[in-house]
Design an enzyme around this catalytic site. Structure first.
Site, PDB file in Angstrom:
ATOM      1  N   GLU A   1       0.836  -1.199   0.000  1.00 53.38           N
ATOM      2  CA  GLU A   1       0.000   0.000   0.000  1.00 53.38           C
ATOM      3  C   GLU A   1       0.873   1.251   0.000  1.00 53.38           C
ATOM      4  OE1 GLU A   1      -2.021  -0.906   3.621  1.00 53.38           O
ATOM      5  OE2 GLU A   1      -3.065  -2.615   2.730  1.00 53.38           O
TER       6      GLU A   1
ATOM      7  N   GLU B   1      -4.775  -6.242   2.752  1.00 53.48           N
ATOM      8  CA  GLU B   1      -3.598  -7.027   3.152  1.00 53.48           C
ATOM      9  C   GLU B   1      -3.703  -8.498   2.756  1.00 53.48           C
ATOM     10  OE1 GLU B   1      -5.064  -4.825   5.191  1.00 53.48           O
ATOM     11  OE2 GLU B   1      -3.495  -3.330   5.508  1.00 53.48           O
TER      12      GLU B   1
ATOM     13  N   ALA C   1       3.082  -3.746  11.463  1.00 53.46           N
ATOM     14  CA  ALA C   1       3.061  -5.152  11.880  1.00 53.46           C
ATOM     15  C   ALA C   1       1.740  -5.508  12.558  1.00 53.46           C
ATOM     16  CB  ALA C   1       4.222  -5.437  12.825  1.00 53.46           C
ATOM     17  N   ASP C   2       1.085  -4.494  13.118  1.00 51.66           N
ATOM     18  CA  ASP C   2      -0.225  -4.709  13.740  1.00 51.66           C
ATOM     19  C   ASP C   2      -1.231  -5.226  12.716  1.00 51.66           C
ATOM     20  OD1 ASP C   2       0.312  -2.749  16.344  1.00 51.66           O
ATOM     21  OD2 ASP C   2       1.262  -2.096  14.499  1.00 51.66           O
ATOM     22  N   PHE C   3      -1.004  -4.924  11.440  1.00 53.28           N
ATOM     23  CA  PHE C   3      -1.941  -5.345  10.390  1.00 53.28           C
ATOM     24  C   PHE C   3      -1.642  -6.778   9.909  1.00 53.28           C
ATOM     25  CE2 PHE C   3      -1.867  -0.620   8.791  1.00 53.28           C
ATOM     26  CZ  PHE C   3      -2.314  -0.192  10.030  1.00 53.28           C
TER      27      PHE C   3
ATOM     28  N   HIS D   1      -0.483   0.540  16.035  1.00 53.74           N
ATOM     29  CA  HIS D   1       0.571   1.071  15.181  1.00 53.74           C
ATOM     30  C   HIS D   1       1.924   0.896  15.863  1.00 53.74           C
ATOM     31  CE1 HIS D   1      -2.735   3.075  13.048  1.00 53.74           C
ATOM     32  NE2 HIS D   1      -1.903   3.254  12.054  1.00 53.74           N
TER      33      HIS D   1
END
Lengths: 323, 325
Positions: free
Chosen positions: B29, B60, B84-86, B129
């Protein structure tokens, strides 16, 4: 659509092969002769075989887990799948997986996925690679109506549309997502409405008429192979059996199943072939006998065939990282 | 050697990979013209074009899944998951798909996939985040997990990750992107996967730290030296497969172990290190092992609270002194 007699009989053979395979699966499962469970596709033979019938050998098939028809059409053998029912070394994945994880790199078959929707995003990747290579290879990703409600499928369809990928998303709309009827899962009436939402063309086929499925696929393939981006194909079909071998199949009136059985896609296609003079009843009967024998042979062989060797399994480098 | 920031070193590696192998592509993205959320891929789309540096919808699962499918066709995708949270959104593709394809399909199939992601705190972004979810992925068979702490390691490991024929999860510490710089070998530079590094030699206590915490451990070691306490600071760099021998031989020398990471304590990477050491070097231990980690609570926003949240050099110093009592 101009198909040779040979091709039409091949389609008939794989439809019947699927039927016999599924009938035997039910028996074996009921008698507890095989492990795991089964996910029958009886009634859906025209859809599954017809969707894959016009693919080229170098196109990628990414089937649903209820698609032995498409798998046979793309070149897997009866023994490949029957051996897997018994988790034997003679099965396609040599006892590593159940039938719902079967792939073949050389035959361009990406594995189906019990994590529904996951295969749609992966199938996009093959299409992306083909596009990057400037090749005219395409991908067929098949899913059930139930799977189409996964988030991954929405992401996949939008991604493919935006990136103009050479992929067909085919939906086998068999009226039930496990036990839940279509009307409880959808506010739309046809998946063409979804296609419109993603800005891609949608096609609809009578999934009980293999000629119609192939005709629609011919059009969809021409669109996609022509570099005009993805397409969606809905096949209206119906599953005779329960979702799986453990499903008692009591959530719908039995008369409904009987009604669909009157319209058996194999009898219908056989009737077409003989009535238009493509072949004789005897030719079809000979194919059926051959197929029945082939399935029986595979079952008998698999029953006594060895399990995979334990030592070899844990040394095998599919268990380890690639070099 | 060239002086580079952590972000520049990562970019240098990806740039060389794109130039060296036409099968390599970047996908994610806002990684094209925008250059990625942290500018790590800045300038690459101008150099290699939109077919090699691919901007995508915010999807994602679709990004990671397409990369799995393309890798099976011989491509070498490098995915950017913005935070990394995603990763949890794409976790099915990483854990259940990328790592299982070779098992399903057999030896002919390889999945040379890199998923790179900005993790960790220090950015004042609060949770979702700022998290460090590496331990969530430690239990996935078949996954390589990398986490560099220096610009040189970032470049060398990224090169190794892109050349690897297996799925790699690559954690980039977002606070380090621009705050840390150092000498980086020019040209082709690869650090073998599975090889840890002794960042500082010492005699009294082995400190196994990752990412940002390596810098804090080195800071503590410098100060403790003045008190006559000598820390050996080890950066595993590859969390999986782990350089066990490097850690075990250090503990056999020092007899003491402290682990330090910015992820939460329970089930963390430090727990795995402690388990391995107690299993394989128990007789060498003079004191019980010690884990420094974030608490099992949610990362706060207020700067004073966030600063309290992660283990600090001061906490490590205190733990070291106590261990030597």
């Amino acid at each position: 659509m101009d198909l040779s007699k040979e091709k039409l009989l091949e389609v008939y053979r794989h439809m019947y092969q699927t039927r016999v395979f599924e009938q035997e699966c039910e028996k074996l499962n009921k008698n507890k002769e095989i492990l795991g469970s089964i996910h029958g596709s009886m009634g859906e033979e025209a859809t599954s075989v017809g969707l894959a019938a016009l693919l080229r050998p170098d196109d990628v098939l990414s089937p649903s887990y209820r698609d032995p028809g498409a798998l046979f059409m793309k070149g897997l053998t009866t023994m490949d799948l029957v051996g897997m029912l018994f988790a034997k070394d003679c099965g396609k994945t040599k006892g590593r997986t159940r039938v719902l994880h079967v792939g073949d790199f050389r035959k361009n078959i990406y594995p189906p996925n019990p994590i529904l929707g996951a295969s749609s995003v992966i199938a996009n990747g093959a299409a992306l690679a083909f596009k990057m290579n400037g090749s005219d290879r395409i991908v067929l990703n098949i899913m059930g109506d139930g799977a189409s409600n996964e988030g991954a499928v929405h992401e996949a369809m939008n991604f493919a549309a935006v990136k103009n990928l050479p992929i067909i998303f085919a939906i086998e709309n068999n009226a039930y997502a496990w036990s839940t009827p279509f009307k409880n899962n959808f506010k739309i009436h046809t998946f063409i409405e979804r296609a419109i939402g993603y800005g891609i063309p949608g096609f609809i086929a009578d999934g009980y008429d293999v000629m119609d499925v192939m005709q629609v696929m011919e059009e969809a393939i021409a669109h996609v192979r022509g570099g005009r981006g993805p397409a969606l194909v809905e096949c209206r079909t119906y599953r005779w059996s329960g979702h799986s071998g453990n499903d008692k199949n009591v959530y719908r009136p039995w008369e409904e199943i009987v009604r669909w059985k009157q319209n058996c896609p194999i009898a219908r296609f056989g009737g077409y072939l003989t009535n238009v003079g493509i072949c004789s009843d005897e030719e079809l009967a000979a194919i059926r006998t051959e197929v029945e024998q082939e399935v029986q042979d595979a079952i008998e062989y698999s029953k006594t065939a060895p399990y995979p060797d334990c030592g070899e399994f844990f040394r095998d480098d599919v268990m380890l990282a690639a070099e | 050697m060239e002086n580079m920031t952590y972000a520049e070193a990562l970019r240098a590696s990806m740039r060389e990979a794109l130039a060296e192998d036409e099968n390599v592509f970047l996908i994610g993205e806002d990684i094209g013209k925008y250059g990625g959320c942290y500018g790590v891929t800045a300038g690459l789309v101008e150099e290699f074009g939109e077919d090699r540096v691919i901007d995508t919808p915010i999807s994602e699962l679709a990004i990671t899944g397409a990369s799995v499918g393309a890798a099976m066709q011989g491509k070498r995708p490098v995915v950017e998951i913005m935070y990394a949270d995603f990763l949890t959104v794409a976790a099915d593709q990483i854990i259940n798909q990328a790592c299982k394809m070779r098992y399903i399909m057999g030896k002919e199939v390889k999945v040379p996939l890199v998923v790179r992601t900005a993790y960790g705190g220090g950015g004042r972004y609060s949770f979702n985040h700022s998290q460090s979810p590496e331990a969530m992925f430690m239990n996935a068979p078949g996954l390589t997990i990398l986490m560099p702490s220096t610009p040189a390691d970032a470049k060398g490991l990224m090169t190794a990750a892109i050349r690897s024929n297996n799925p790699v999860l690559f954690f980039e510490q977002k606070y380090l992107y621009k705050t840390v710089s150092g000498p980086v070998p020019e040209g082709d530079y690869e650090i073998p996967i599975g090889k840890g590094d002794v960042k500082r030699e010492g005699q009294d206590i082995t400190v196994v730290a990752t990412g940002w915490m390596v810098h804090r451990a080195l800071e503590a070691a410098k100060r403790l030296e003045q008190e006559g306490i000598s820390l050996e600071v080890i950066d595993p760099r590859t969390l999986k497969p782990l350089d066990e021998e490097l850690i075990l031989s250090s503990v056999r020398k020092t007899g003491r172990l402290i682990t330090m990471h910015e992820a939460s304590l329970t089930g963390g990477f430090g727990a795995e290190i402690c388990a391995i050491v107690t299993e394989k070097a128990f007789d060498s231990l003079k004191k019980p092992v010690c884990r420094l980690a974030a608490p099992d609570s949610i990362i706060p926003f207020a700067p004073n609270l966030e600063d309290q949240y992660y283990p600090t050099a001061v906490e490590l110093e205190a733990a070291a002194r106590e261990m030597l009592q």
